[in-house]
Design a protein around this motif. Structure first.
Motif, mmCIF file in Angstrom:
data_model
loop_
_atom_site.group_PDB
_atom_site.id
_atom_site.type_symbol
_atom_site.label_atom_id
_atom_site.label_comp_id
_atom_site.label_asym_id
_atom_site.label_seq_id
_atom_site.Cartn_x
_atom_site.Cartn_y
_atom_site.Cartn_z
ATOM 1 N N GLY A 277 -101.575 6.182 14.336
ATOM 2 C CA GLY A 277 -102.993 6.430 14.529
ATOM 3 C C GLY A 277 -103.580 7.495 13.623
ATOM 4 O O GLY A 277 -104.575 8.141 13.989
ATOM 5 N N LEU A 278 -102.983 7.710 12.441
ATOM 6 C CA LEU A 278 -103.606 8.613 11.473
ATOM 7 C C LEU A 278 -105.064 8.181 11.289
ATOM 8 O O LEU A 278 -105.337 7.004 11.011
ATOM 9 C CB LEU A 278 -102.875 8.551 10.131
ATOM 10 N N PRO A 279 -106.010 9.095 11.472
ATOM 11 C CA PRO A 279 -107.420 8.699 11.384
ATOM 12 C C PRO A 279 -107.766 8.045 10.044
ATOM 13 O O PRO A 279 -107.277 8.454 8.994
ATOM 14 C CB PRO A 279 -108.169 10.031 11.560
ATOM 15 N N GLU A 280 -108.635 7.045 10.109
ATOM 16 C CA GLU A 280 -109.029 6.285 8.919
ATOM 17 C C GLU A 280 -109.577 7.196 7.827
ATOM 18 O O GLU A 280 -109.257 7.036 6.643
ATOM 19 C CB GLU A 280 -110.079 5.238 9.300
ATOM 20 N N GLU A 281 -110.384 8.203 8.222
ATOM 21 C CA GLU A 281 -110.977 9.070 7.203
ATOM 22 C C GLU A 281 -109.927 9.937 6.525
ATOM 23 O O GLU A 281 -110.046 10.269 5.336
ATOM 24 C CB GLU A 281 -112.079 9.949 7.805
ATOM 25 N N GLU A 282 -108.855 10.292 7.259
ATOM 26 C CA GLU A 282 -107.775 11.066 6.636
ATOM 27 C C GLU A 282 -106.950 10.191 5.706
ATOM 28 O O GLU A 282 -106.508 10.639 4.643
ATOM 29 C CB GLU A 282 -106.907 11.724 7.708
ATOM 30 N N LEU A 283 -106.742 8.935 6.079
ATOM 31 C CA LEU A 283 -106.060 7.992 5.189
ATOM 32 C C LEU A 283 -106.840 7.843 3.883
ATOM 33 O O LEU A 283 -106.263 7.912 2.786
ATOM 34 C CB LEU A 283 -105.911 6.633 5.878
ATOM 35 N N LYS A 284 -108.149 7.653 3.985
ATOM 36 C CA LYS A 284 -108.973 7.509 2.783
ATOM 37 C C LYS A 284 -108.931 8.778 1.937
ATOM 38 O O LYS A 284 -108.895 8.724 0.702
ATOM 39 C CB LYS A 284 -110.409 7.180 3.178
ATOM 40 N N ASP A 285 -108.930 9.922 2.600
ATOM 41 C CA ASP A 285 -108.866 11.213 1.899
ATOM 42 C C ASP A 285 -107.559 11.332 1.120
ATOM 43 O O ASP A 285 -107.548 11.749 -0.050
ATOM 44 C CB ASP A 285 -108.988 12.338 2.929
ATOM 45 N N ILE A 286 -106.451 10.966 1.740
ATOM 46 C CA ILE A 286 -105.144 11.032 1.081
ATOM 47 C C ILE A 286 -105.121 10.113 -0.139
ATOM 48 O O ILE A 286 -104.717 10.512 -1.243
ATOM 49 C CB ILE A 286 -104.020 10.675 2.074
ATOM 50 N N LYS A 287 -105.592 8.869 0.043
ATOM 51 C CA LYS A 287 -105.573 7.923 -1.072
ATOM 52 C C LYS A 287 -106.454 8.389 -2.223
ATOM 53 O O LYS A 287 -106.022 8.412 -3.390
ATOM 54 C CB LYS A 287 -106.027 6.543 -0.593
ATOM 55 N N SER A 288 -107.678 8.798 -1.920
ATOM 56 C CA SER A 288 -108.601 9.188 -2.995
ATOM 57 C C SER A 288 -108.131 10.444 -3.710
ATOM 58 O O SER A 288 -108.291 10.568 -4.933
ATOM 59 C CB SER A 288 -110.009 9.388 -2.432
ATOM 60 N N THR A 289 -107.507 11.370 -2.973
ATOM 61 C CA THR A 289 -107.016 12.595 -3.602
ATOM 62 C C THR A 289 -105.895 12.284 -4.590
ATOM 63 O O THR A 289 -105.921 12.747 -5.737
ATOM 64 C CB THR A 289 -106.519 13.582 -2.531
ATOM 65 N N PHE A 290 -104.913 11.498 -4.162
ATOM 66 C CA PHE A 290 -103.804 11.193 -5.074
ATOM 67 C C PHE A 290 -104.275 10.366 -6.271
ATOM 68 O O PHE A 290 -103.821 10.599 -7.398
ATOM 69 C CB PHE A 290 -102.664 10.497 -4.328
ATOM 70 N N LEU A 291 -105.189 9.430 -6.055
ATOM 71 C CA LEU A 291 -105.653 8.615 -7.173
ATOM 72 C C LEU A 291 -106.555 9.411 -8.113
ATOM 73 O O LEU A 291 -106.781 8.993 -9.250
ATOM 74 C CB LEU A 291 -106.370 7.362 -6.665
ATOM 75 N N SER A 292 -107.056 10.566 -7.666
ATOM 76 C CA SER A 292 -107.827 11.420 -8.580
ATOM 77 C C SER A 292 -106.914 12.190 -9.522
ATOM 78 O O SER A 292 -107.356 12.651 -10.582
ATOM 79 C CB SER A 292 -108.700 12.387 -7.777
ATOM 80 N N TYR A 293 -105.640 12.327 -9.156
ATOM 81 C CA TYR A 293 -104.682 13.068 -9.987
ATOM 82 C C TYR A 293 -103.703 12.146 -10.731
ATOM 83 O O TYR A 293 -103.170 12.534 -11.771
ATOM 84 C CB TYR A 293 -103.871 14.040 -9.125
ATOM 85 N N TYR A 294 -103.443 10.943 -10.191
ATOM 86 C CA TYR A 294 -102.376 10.092 -10.740
ATOM 87 C C TYR A 294 -102.910 8.690 -10.993
ATOM 88 O O TYR A 294 -103.625 8.117 -10.158
ATOM 89 C CB TYR A 294 -101.188 10.032 -9.762
ATOM 90 N N ASP A 295 -102.525 8.131 -12.132
ATOM 91 C CA ASP A 295 -102.945 6.770 -12.481
ATOM 92 C C ASP A 295 -102.351 5.771 -11.507
ATOM 93 O O ASP A 295 -101.205 5.918 -11.061
ATOM 94 C CB ASP A 295 -102.494 6.416 -13.900
ATOM 95 N N LYS A 296 -103.132 4.738 -11.226
ATOM 96 C CA LYS A 296 -102.638 3.686 -10.339
ATOM 97 C C LYS A 296 -101.605 2.830 -11.080
ATOM 98 O O LYS A 296 -101.731 2.572 -12.285
ATOM 99 C CB LYS A 296 -103.786 2.816 -9.842
ATOM 100 N N VAL A 297 -100.576 2.412 -10.363
ATOM 101 C CA VAL A 297 -99.509 1.568 -10.905
ATOM 102 C C VAL A 297 -99.644 0.173 -10.303
ATOM 103 O O VAL A 297 -99.915 0.033 -9.099
ATOM 104 C CB VAL A 297 -98.119 2.156 -10.578
ATOM 105 N N VAL A 298 -99.472 -0.852 -11.118
ATOM 106 C CA VAL A 298 -99.564 -2.236 -10.639
ATOM 107 C C VAL A 298 -98.168 -2.732 -10.254
ATOM 108 O O VAL A 298 -97.215 -2.614 -11.043
ATOM 109 C CB VAL A 298 -100.173 -3.149 -11.717
ATOM 110 N N PHE A 299 -98.042 -3.274 -9.039
ATOM 111 C CA PHE A 299 -96.771 -3.810 -8.554
ATOM 112 C C PHE A 299 -96.898 -5.320 -8.361
ATOM 113 O O PHE A 299 -97.835 -5.792 -7.704
ATOM 114 C CB PHE A 299 -96.390 -3.184 -7.208
ATOM 115 N N SER A 300 -95.954 -6.071 -8.926
ATOM 116 C CA SER A 300 -95.883 -7.502 -8.641
ATOM 117 C C SER A 300 -95.112 -7.724 -7.342
ATOM 118 O O SER A 300 -94.466 -6.809 -6.825
ATOM 119 C CB SER A 300 -95.168 -8.232 -9.777
#
Length: 354
Positions: A277-300
């Motif tokens: 039950g990690l809150p949705e807004e905290e999940l979005k915060d975690i994702k946006s923070t890491f993607l602001s520092y690290y390039d996204k990687v494509v996985f097949s």
């Protein structure tokens, strides 16, 4: 900055670090002092380090090749042979001057040579300052599988000299910053919020100090990783599998440790939302923070299948279970969580989704 006392040693910073080293060397009667370096620290760090040593010591320099791909038993064998050929004995000292690969390997070499000799760690990367500096974990990889061989053994001291960060490329600094972000996620939301504002990775001595304090407090309560210390592995279950996959891949560029666990922390945040039950807004915060520092990687799909097959080698596993550290909220981790197989696909889909 004040020194930080761990179980049987202290972490010293900057000039206080050199003072502690000089006092230690003057009080001990080491038969030989070896300094383990790689080609980068040999050039960029060793001259400045030696210039701060007071006294007349006959240092022996042993150089290994840098990179995770060289963190293996073969490299250890080369260092053990060098120690023997240079008349190392049980009263010798090894000073490990380098990043996490070198301090992990050098600590393991020292812990096993002649059944164990003294060693001092001088971490030179941001990653090793905030991660490998505390806890006494030493070891090497088994093929592409991370940290499968090793022992927990404490150094005589750890010397954090932040001026060495000026020798690093931006990508290496960002890699180390991922471990600092992890410390915020598992322990302290206010620290997480402070880290999100960082753009300059060199002049962050106070934040480095805070990260070492956070890790040290966890390790002091659980030195052999029976329970609480497992929280330090948040993001690392999937992150290490991703790192191992890219290390072995012939077609993909190798990911640095922080880049891989950054992905792992997003994936495991998604699993945290689904299971704890990690809150949705905290999940979005975690994702946006890491993607602001690290390039996204494509996985097949094939990449993901292979990565998931590597989870069975994770060190936290027991009795056939793959055990995760997840978050019920930022700053609130829970250990030993098992994941239904059907959730992995959703986690990778969430990471890939813009």
């Amino acid at each position: 900055m004040q020194s930080i006392t761990s179980s049987s040693y202290a972490v010293h910073f900057n000039q206080r670090a050199y003072d502690a080293l000089n006092t230690h060397l003057s009080e001990k009667t080491y038969s030989k002092i070896f300094i383990l370096v790689d080609e980068n620290t040999h050039t960029h760090c060793l001259p400045n380090f030696l210039a701060q040593v007071r006294g007349d010591y006959d240092f022996e320099i042993i150089e290994i090749e840098s990179g995770e791909e060289n963190k293996n038993i073969e490299t250890c064998t080369g260092v053990w042979n060098a120690l023997s050929e240079l008349d190392g004995d049980r009263k010798s000292l090894v000073i490990n001057l380098g990043g996490g690969v070198l301090t992990d390997l050098g600590g393991f070499v020292a812990s096993t040579f002649k059944r164990g000799i003294d060693f001092i760690n001088v971490p030179t990367t941001l990653l090793s300052m905030v991660d490998a500096s505390v806890g006494g974990k030493t070891g090497v990889d088994l093929g592409p599988l991370k940290n499968q061989i090793g022992v927990i053994n404490q150094p005589q001291m750890v010397l954090i000299i932040t001026s060495f960060l000026q020798t690093l490329e931006e990508r290496q600094l960002r890699s180390g910053f991922a471990e600092m972000l992890k410390h915020g996620l598992i322990q302290n939301k206010a620290y997480w919020e402070a880290l999100k504002k960082v753009q300059d990775f060199i002049h962050i001595d106070d934040l480095i100090y805070d990260s070492v304090v956070i890790k040290n407090e966890v390790v002091l309560q659980d030195p052999t990783e029976q329970n609480l210390r497992k929280i330090l592995n948040y993001g690392h279950t999937l992150g290490h599998a991703i790192e191992s996959y890219f290390l072995e891949s012939k077609t993909h560029k190798t990911l640095l440790h922080g880049e891989a666990i950054g992905i792992g922390m997003i994936l495991e945040a998604y699993l945290s939302k689904e299971l704890l039950g990690l809150p949705e807004e905290e999940l979005k915060d975690i994702k946006s923070t890491f993607l602001s520092y690290y390039d996204k990687v494509v996985f097949s799909k094939e990449n993901i299948t292979t990565i998931l097959s590597l989870l069975k080698f994770d060190k936290k596993n027991s009795h056939g279970n793959i055990n995760f550290v997840l978050l019920s909220a930022i700053g609130t981790p829970e250990i030993d969580i098992t994941i239904p197989d059907e959730l992995y696909e959703g986690a990778f889909a969430y990471y890939a989704d813009h």
